[in-house]
Motif scaffolding. Structure first.
Motif, short mmCIF file in Angstrom:
data_model
loop_
_atom_site.label_atom_id
_atom_site.label_comp_id
_atom_site.label_asym_id
_atom_site.label_seq_id
_atom_site.Cartn_x
_atom_site.Cartn_y
_atom_site.Cartn_z
N GLU A 166 8.40 2.57 8.97
CA GLU A 166 7.86 3.40 10.04
C GLU A 166 6.43 3.00 10.37
O GLU A 166 6.03 2.94 11.53
N TYR A 167 5.65 2.74 9.33
CA TYR A 167 4.28 2.27 9.49
C TYR A 167 4.19 0.87 8.91
O TYR A 167 4.23 0.70 7.69
N ASN A 168 4.10 -0.13 9.76
CA ASN A 168 4.01 -1.51 9.33
C ASN A 168 2.55 -1.93 9.21
O ASN A 168 1.64 -1.25 9.68
N LEU A 169 2.33 -3.07 8.59
CA LEU A 169 0.97 -3.55 8.36
C LEU A 169 0.99 -5.07 8.35
O LEU A 169 1.93 -5.69 7.85
N SER A 170 -0.06 -5.66 8.92
CA SER A 170 -0.17 -7.11 8.95
C SER A 170 -1.52 -7.53 8.40
O SER A 170 -2.58 -7.17 8.96
N ASN A 171 -1.49 -8.24 7.27
CA ASN A 171 -2.70 -8.78 6.65
C ASN A 171 -3.75 -7.70 6.42
O ASN A 171 -4.93 -7.88 6.67
N GLY A 172 -3.32 -6.58 5.90
CA GLY A 172 -4.22 -5.47 5.66
C GLY A 172 -4.77 -5.47 4.24
O GLY A 172 -4.41 -6.29 3.40
N THR A 173 -5.68 -4.52 4.00
CA THR A 173 -6.26 -4.31 2.68
C THR A 173 -6.03 -2.86 2.27
O THR A 173 -6.30 -1.94 3.05
N ILE A 174 -5.51 -2.65 1.09
CA ILE A 174 -5.31 -1.30 0.55
C ILE A 174 -6.09 -1.20 -0.76
O ILE A 174 -5.98 -2.08 -1.62
N THR A 175 -6.89 -0.15 -0.89
CA THR A 175 -7.73 0.03 -2.08
C THR A 175 -7.16 1.13 -2.97
O THR A 175 -6.30 1.91 -2.56
N ASN A 176 -7.69 1.19 -4.19
CA ASN A 176 -7.18 2.17 -5.15
C ASN A 176 -7.91 3.51 -5.07
O ASN A 176 -7.70 4.38 -5.92
N ASP A 177 -8.78 3.68 -4.06
CA ASP A 177 -9.47 4.96 -3.93
C ASP A 177 -9.12 5.68 -2.62
O ASP A 177 -9.76 6.65 -2.24
N PHE A 178 -8.07 5.20 -1.91
CA PHE A 178 -7.64 5.84 -0.69
C PHE A 178 -6.14 5.66 -0.53
O PHE A 178 -5.67 4.55 -0.26
N PRO A 179 -5.35 6.72 -0.72
CA PRO A 179 -3.89 6.59 -0.76
C PRO A 179 -3.23 6.52 0.62
O PRO A 179 -2.35 7.30 0.96
N ILE A 180 -3.64 5.54 1.41
CA ILE A 180 -3.13 5.43 2.77
C ILE A 180 -1.66 5.02 2.81
O ILE A 180 -0.95 5.23 3.81
N GLY A 181 -1.15 4.48 1.74
CA GLY A 181 0.23 3.97 1.73
C GLY A 181 1.29 4.99 1.35
O GLY A 181 2.46 4.62 1.20
#
Length: 208
Positions: A166-181
């Motif tokens: 539903e929410y795709n991502l291209s070449n993104g960055t996910i950190t361990n202090d923000f649960p955006i995923g």
């Protein structure tokens, strides 16, 4: 040996009807997981642990006993044996939903599995938990009624690509202090996830 699957029955609660043992898979029991094997009518290749949960040492041929004062958890002992046997896919039941410290230990065990060249998954009635390491990709089949969530298990994951969700991502960055995923959904027949750096925890949770 490639293509070898292993099912580990750990000491947590296991709904026997949810256990799926692939054809020709090796079955190992960690401590109390032996009770599940008996209930399933499965003859394990090996039963291993300190047997503080089971309460007795099984009177069978293939048993390895360890003292309770040890560095490895019983589940990790079973994982190490599975890797020695050449397993490249390891499915662990009875590793979720109990004590939080045990759950965290089992998630860390997924990291051990990945770093030793195999794929691992923790399975319960309501969750499927797996982990990706840097420069890897994996497909996840759509499970009806399940969320598809990703979390950075390292400080950050870069080059994150998600497709088929539903929410795709291209070449993104996910950190361990923000649960955006959290709380995504797979919309296609499968989602594909890849990362360039870091460690990515994937949690497929049943909608309740």
């Amino acid at each position: 040996m490639t293509g070898k699957k292993c099912v580990i029955l750990a000491g947590g609660d296991i709904n026997l009807s949810s256990v799926d043992i692939p054809e020709n898979a090796v079955v190992l029991c960690a401590d109390g997981g032996y009770s599940a094997a008996k209930a399933l009518g499965v003859e394990p290749t090996l039963v291993i642990g300190d047997f503080d949960s089971l309460g007795f040492i099984p009177d069978i041929e293939n048993v390895q006993t360890f003292p309770s004062e040890k560095d490895d958890t019983d589940t990790l002992l079973a994982v190490k044996e599975a890797i020695k046997m050449g397993a490249d896919e390891i499915f662990i039941y009875g590793a979720l939903g109990g004590r939080l410290d045990h759950t965290i230990a089992n998630i860390q065990t997924l990291m051990f599995i990945e770093k030793n060249g195999a794929k691992g998954m923790l399975i319960s009635d309501n969750e499927y938990v797996s982990l990706l390491i840097a420069n890897t990709s994996r497909r996840f089949e759509k499970r009806e009624g399940f969320y598809f969530s990703v979390f950075s298990y390292s400080e950050k994951c870069t080059g994150v690509c998600i497709s088929g969700a539903e929410y795709n991502l291209s070449n993104g960055t996910i950190t361990n202090d923000f649960p955006i995923g959290v709380s995504n959904h797979i919309k296609e027949a499968f989602a594909e996830l890849s990362i360039k750096s870091g460690y990515m925890l994937v949690v497929e949770s049943k909608e309740v």
